[in-house]
Design an enzyme around this catalytic site. Structure first.
Site, PDB file in Angstrom:
ATOM      1  N   ASP A   1       0.819  -1.224   0.000  1.00 57.06           N
ATOM      2  CA  ASP A   1       0.000   0.000   0.000  1.00 57.06           C
ATOM      3  C   ASP A   1       0.847   1.266   0.000  1.00 57.06           C
ATOM      4  O   ASP A   1       0.451   2.285   0.564  1.00 57.06           O
ATOM      5  CB  ASP A   1      -0.959   0.023   1.200  1.00 57.06           C
ATOM      6  CG  ASP A   1      -1.764  -1.251   1.292  1.00 57.06           C
ATOM      7  OD1 ASP A   1      -2.256  -1.694   0.248  1.00 57.06           O
ATOM      8  OD2 ASP A   1      -1.878  -1.803   2.393  1.00 57.06           O
TER       9      ASP A   1
ATOM     10  N   LYS B   1       2.029   2.161  -5.201  1.00 56.82           N
ATOM     11  CA  LYS B   1       2.734   1.683  -6.399  1.00 56.82           C
ATOM     12  C   LYS B   1       1.956   1.984  -7.670  1.00 56.82           C
ATOM     13  O   LYS B   1       2.535   2.304  -8.700  1.00 56.82           O
ATOM     14  CB  LYS B   1       2.993   0.174  -6.294  1.00 56.82           C
ATOM     15  CG  LYS B   1       3.986  -0.180  -5.195  1.00 56.82           C
ATOM     16  CD  LYS B   1       4.214  -1.672  -5.095  1.00 56.82           C
ATOM     17  CE  LYS B   1       3.063  -2.422  -4.466  1.00 56.82           C
ATOM     18  NZ  LYS B   1       2.797  -2.123  -3.054  1.00 56.82           N
TER      19      LYS B   1
ATOM     20  N   GLY C   1      -4.108  -4.250  -4.648  1.00 59.27           N
ATOM     21  CA  GLY C   1      -5.075  -3.271  -5.132  1.00 59.27           C
ATOM     22  C   GLY C   1      -4.309  -2.015  -5.495  1.00 59.27           C
ATOM     23  O   GLY C   1      -3.902  -1.274  -4.614  1.00 59.27           O
ATOM     24  N   HIS C   2      -4.043  -1.820  -6.761  1.00 55.07           N
ATOM     25  CA  HIS C   2      -3.252  -0.661  -7.184  1.00 55.07           C
ATOM     26  C   HIS C   2      -4.188   0.440  -7.695  1.00 55.07           C
ATOM     27  O   HIS C   2      -4.877   0.267  -8.692  1.00 55.07           O
ATOM     28  CB  HIS C   2      -2.224  -1.077  -8.246  1.00 55.07           C
ATOM     29  CG  HIS C   2      -1.190  -2.017  -7.695  1.00 55.07           C
ATOM     30  ND1 HIS C   2      -0.337  -2.734  -8.465  1.00 55.07           N
ATOM     31  CD2 HIS C   2      -0.890  -2.334  -6.417  1.00 55.07           C
ATOM     32  CE1 HIS C   2       0.464  -3.472  -7.682  1.00 55.07           C
ATOM     33  NE2 HIS C   2       0.123  -3.235  -6.436  1.00 55.07           N
TER      34      HIS C   2
ATOM     35  N   GLN D   1       2.250  -5.920  -3.164  1.00 50.72           N
ATOM     36  CA  GLN D   1       2.557  -5.952  -1.716  1.00 50.72           C
ATOM     37  C   GLN D   1       3.884  -5.232  -1.423  1.00 50.72           C
ATOM     38  O   GLN D   1       4.239  -4.322  -2.137  1.00 50.72           O
ATOM     39  CB  GLN D   1       2.564  -7.392  -1.169  1.00 50.72           C
ATOM     40  CG  GLN D   1       1.185  -8.037  -1.130  1.00 50.72           C
ATOM     41  CD  GLN D   1       0.806  -8.746  -2.405  1.00 50.72           C
ATOM     42  OE1 GLN D   1       1.613  -9.420  -3.009  1.00 50.72           O
ATOM     43  NE2 GLN D   1      -0.423  -8.599  -2.830  1.00 50.72           N
TER      44      GLN D   1
ATOM     45  N   THR E   1       2.730 -12.488   2.991  1.00 49.32           N
ATOM     46  CA  THR E   1       1.981 -13.103   1.905  1.00 49.32           C
ATOM     47  C   THR E   1       2.780 -14.318   1.430  1.00 49.32           C
ATOM     48  O   THR E   1       3.884 -14.567   1.941  1.00 49.32           O
ATOM     49  CB  THR E   1       1.673 -12.080   0.785  1.00 49.32           C
ATOM     50  OG1 THR E   1       0.707 -12.656  -0.096  1.00 49.32           O
ATOM     51  CG2 THR E   1       2.916 -11.670   0.014  1.00 49.32           C
TER      52      THR E   1
ATOM     53  N   ARG F   1     -10.494  -2.814   4.597  1.00 51.85           N
ATOM     54  CA  ARG F   1     -10.146  -2.814   6.025  1.00 51.85           C
ATOM     55  C   ARG F   1      -9.363  -1.556   6.394  1.00 51.85           C
ATOM     56  O   ARG F   1      -8.526  -1.092   5.610  1.00 51.85           O
ATOM     57  CB  ARG F   1      -9.244  -4.016   6.350  1.00 51.85           C
ATOM     58  CG  ARG F   1      -9.946  -5.346   6.296  1.00 51.85           C
ATOM     59  CD  ARG F   1      -9.000  -6.477   6.647  1.00 51.85           C
ATOM     60  NE  ARG F   1      -8.009  -6.722   5.602  1.00 51.85           N
ATOM     61  CZ  ARG F   1      -7.053  -7.634   5.684  1.00 51.85           C
ATOM     62  NH1 ARG F   1      -6.943  -8.382   6.767  1.00 51.85           N
ATOM     63  NH2 ARG F   1      -6.206  -7.813   4.698  1.00 51.85           N
TER      64      ARG F   1
HETATM   65  P1  IMP Z   1      -2.712 -12.773   1.595  1.00 48.81           P
HETATM   66  O1  IMP Z   1      -1.720 -12.205   0.644  1.00 48.81           O
HETATM   67  O2  IMP Z   1      -4.150 -12.482   1.224  1.00 48.81           O
HETATM   68  O3  IMP Z   1      -2.465 -14.211   1.877  1.00 48.81           O
HETATM   69  O4  IMP Z   1      -2.517 -12.015   3.012  1.00 48.81           O
HETATM   70  C1  IMP Z   1      -1.324 -12.157   3.771  1.00 48.81           C
HETATM   71  C2  IMP Z   1      -0.933 -10.831   4.414  1.00 48.81           C
HETATM   72  O5  IMP Z   1      -0.544  -9.923   3.403  1.00 48.81           O
HETATM   73  C3  IMP Z   1      -2.067 -10.137   5.182  1.00 48.81           C
HETATM   74  O6  IMP Z   1      -1.514  -9.447   6.278  1.00 48.81           O
HETATM   75  C4  IMP Z   1      -2.600  -9.140   4.174  1.00 48.81           C
HETATM   76  O7  IMP Z   1      -3.253  -8.041   4.781  1.00 48.81           O
HETATM   77  C5  IMP Z   1      -1.315  -8.726   3.481  1.00 48.81           C
HETATM   78  N1  IMP Z   1      -1.530  -8.249   2.122  1.00 48.81           N
HETATM   79  C6  IMP Z   1      -1.802  -8.977   1.020  1.00 48.81           C
HETATM   80  N2  IMP Z   1      -1.916  -8.188  -0.055  1.00 48.81           N
HETATM   81  C7  IMP Z   1      -1.700  -6.937   0.363  1.00 48.81           C
HETATM   82  C8  IMP Z   1      -1.630  -5.675  -0.294  1.00 48.81           C
HETATM   83  O8  IMP Z   1      -1.787  -5.553  -1.521  1.00 48.81           O
HETATM   84  N3  IMP Z   1      -1.362  -4.608   0.493  1.00 48.81           N
HETATM   85  C9  IMP Z   1      -1.124  -4.714   1.813  1.00 48.81           C
HETATM   86  N4  IMP Z   1      -1.160  -5.863   2.470  1.00 48.81           N
HETATM   87  C10 IMP Z   1      -1.451  -6.969   1.756  1.00 48.81           C
END
Ligand code: IMP
Length: 424
Positions: A13, A16, A40-41, A222, A237, A301
């Site tokens: 976040d 990017k 989410g870009h 990420q 992640t 969130r």
């Molecule tokens: P997952 O990637 O959905 O498995 O989530 C694993 C962790 O990465 C969690 O803490 C998510 O909130 C975080 N996460 C996954 N994608 C993003 C992103 O694009 N931005 C920020 N945090 C992310």
């Protein structure tokens, strides 16, 4: 000719989307190398806002070819929704979007298993998009790839094999209803025609393009501290957002990479669980969240907010090899009388020499802060470095020196135009 890797240097976040959108003008090709629709870009052009979860943010530039690399896990439904959104807004993506035949598919059971795992004791606050379970299947050599969509018999065979195991797990371990195999086969078989025009041999295309002198921007999703190897494990992640992931996730060899561009938010945020030394759980954190509109682009969130952590970004700059950086959301700090920057950690009263990425240690550290004066004025109209107030310049100089990177872009607002490009 340049082959640049662009990475998020904190917990994702960082903004990017906007930076890729701006940099895309300088590149012929933009390629995503890991993650999936958990990202989410966000890009704001005039009054229109686009949020891309899968398609690289360069797609809004008509001369740019966008590529989804093999390291990405693709939810075909989410992908087709984005393609439709672009077409509805008049963007012609014919021949400009390529998807690696070797990218793995997110299946309905991945999302279900993600949500089941998050309802248990080992919750880490995932986005619920099935990312972890999809990478589990990939590494367990049970995954289903984009290429499988193009062979209906093979696809049905693989779905049946997988569902046998998943349904056994759902029924006997989790005591849930079994999934309907035929329904999933029907749903996924229908993706072949829609996705077929985009499927490509990506490593071949990218390496040929490099040999032809084309420039490539590799876009990470990420951030470094969410990297499965270098982040705050297990609160990470399931892929490698760090620059190393760009090679395995695309088929571009390390020897072809010319530079690494870091995206650095002017303060720190995190979504999901896990340690966060500079987190502010008070009114200041609340103000950062409100002014910065810090709510997840994928899940909505509220993001946890805190001061800039130069010790953490220094670690990130080191493992990514960041050569240049874009500082984003600097305008969010404009209201504060004083701005703190974390310059190191203490553990049991002793100063740490190196950043501890181990979550259990990071949870126990105390940040050491230096306080800088705020600038208390609107900086969103500044279009050159010289137009920034002296306190803002001091802040930029301080964080770049402490974290060890050179600044090349400063973002002072969400719009394309609200950007300062430094000529280095
Ligand atoms: P997952 O990637 O959905 O498995 O989530 C694993 C962790 O990465 C969690 O803490 C998510 O909130 C975080 N996460 C996954 N994608 C993003 C992103 O694009 N931005 C920020 N945090 C992310």
């Amino acid at each position: 000719m340049s082959v640049t890797v662009l990475v998020g240097s904190q917990w994702g976040d960082e903004g990017k989307g906007k930076v890729v959108d701006i940099l895309s003008e300088r590149y012929n090709i933009v390629v995503r190398y890991q993650g999936g629709a958990n990202a989410g870009h966000t890009i704001k052009i005039k009054d229109k806002q686009f949020i891309f979860h899968l398609i690289p943010s360069g797609i809004l530039h008509e001369n740019v070819t966008c590529v989804i690399g093999n390291g990405v896990v693709v939810d075909p439904r989410a992908l087709l929704d984005e393609i439709e959104l672009l077409q509805q807004n008049g963007y012609d993506i014919e021949g400009r979007l390529l998807i690696s035949q070797n990218a793995h598919l997110i299946m309905p059971y991945h999302k279900l298993l993600d949500s089941i795992s998050e309802s248990g004791e080992n919750k880490i606050g995932t986005t619920g998009r099935g990312i972890g379970p999809c990478y589990i299947d990939k590494y367990a050599r049970k995954g289903i790839k984009i290429i499988d969509l193009l062979d209906k018999d093979e696809l049905a065979k693989k779905i049946r094999q997988n569902l046998k195991e998943k349904n056994n797990l759902l029924k006997n371990v989790y005591h849930r209803e079994e999934l309907d195999v035929e329904k999933i086969i029907e749903e996924y078989s229908a993706f072949d025609k829609a996705i077929d025009p985009y499927v490509a041999d990506v490593p071949n295309f990218l390496n040929r393009s490099i040999n032809e002198g084309k420039s490539i921007l590799m876009e990470g999703a990420q951030g470094a501290l969410l990297d499965v190897d270098h982040g705050t494990y297990p609160y990470v992640t399931s892929s490698n957002p760090t620059s190393g992931g760009a090679c395995t996730g695309t088929g571009i060899p390390p020897t072809k990479i010319t530079d690494v561009f870091g995206i650095v938010k002017a303060y720190t945020t995190r979504v999901g669980l896990g340690p966060f030394p500079t987190e502010l759980t008070d009114e200041t954190g609340e103000r950062l969240r409100e002014i910065g509109a810090e709510f997840g682009a994928t899940t909505g969130r509220p993001r946890r907010c805190g001061w800039f952590d130069a010790f953490l970004v220094k670690y990130s700059a080191t493992i990514n090899g960041i050569s240049k950086a874009a500082i984003t959301k600097l305008d969010v700090l404009s209201e504060f009388d004083e701005i703190k920057v974390c310059v190191g950690y203490e553990l049991n009263g002793k100063k740490l020499n190196t950043f501890p990425s181990t979550a259990s240690i990071l949870e126990k550290v105390t940040p050491v802060y230096e306080t800088l004066p705020g600038w208390k004025q609107d900086i969103s109209k500044a279009r050159s470095y010289d137009e920034l107030p002296p306190e803002t310049k001091d802040y930029l100089k301080f964080i770049s020196e402490k974290a060890g990177f050179e600044i090349s872009i400063v973002s002072v607002g969400p719009r394309r135009s609200e950007t300062i490009i430094l000529d280095n």
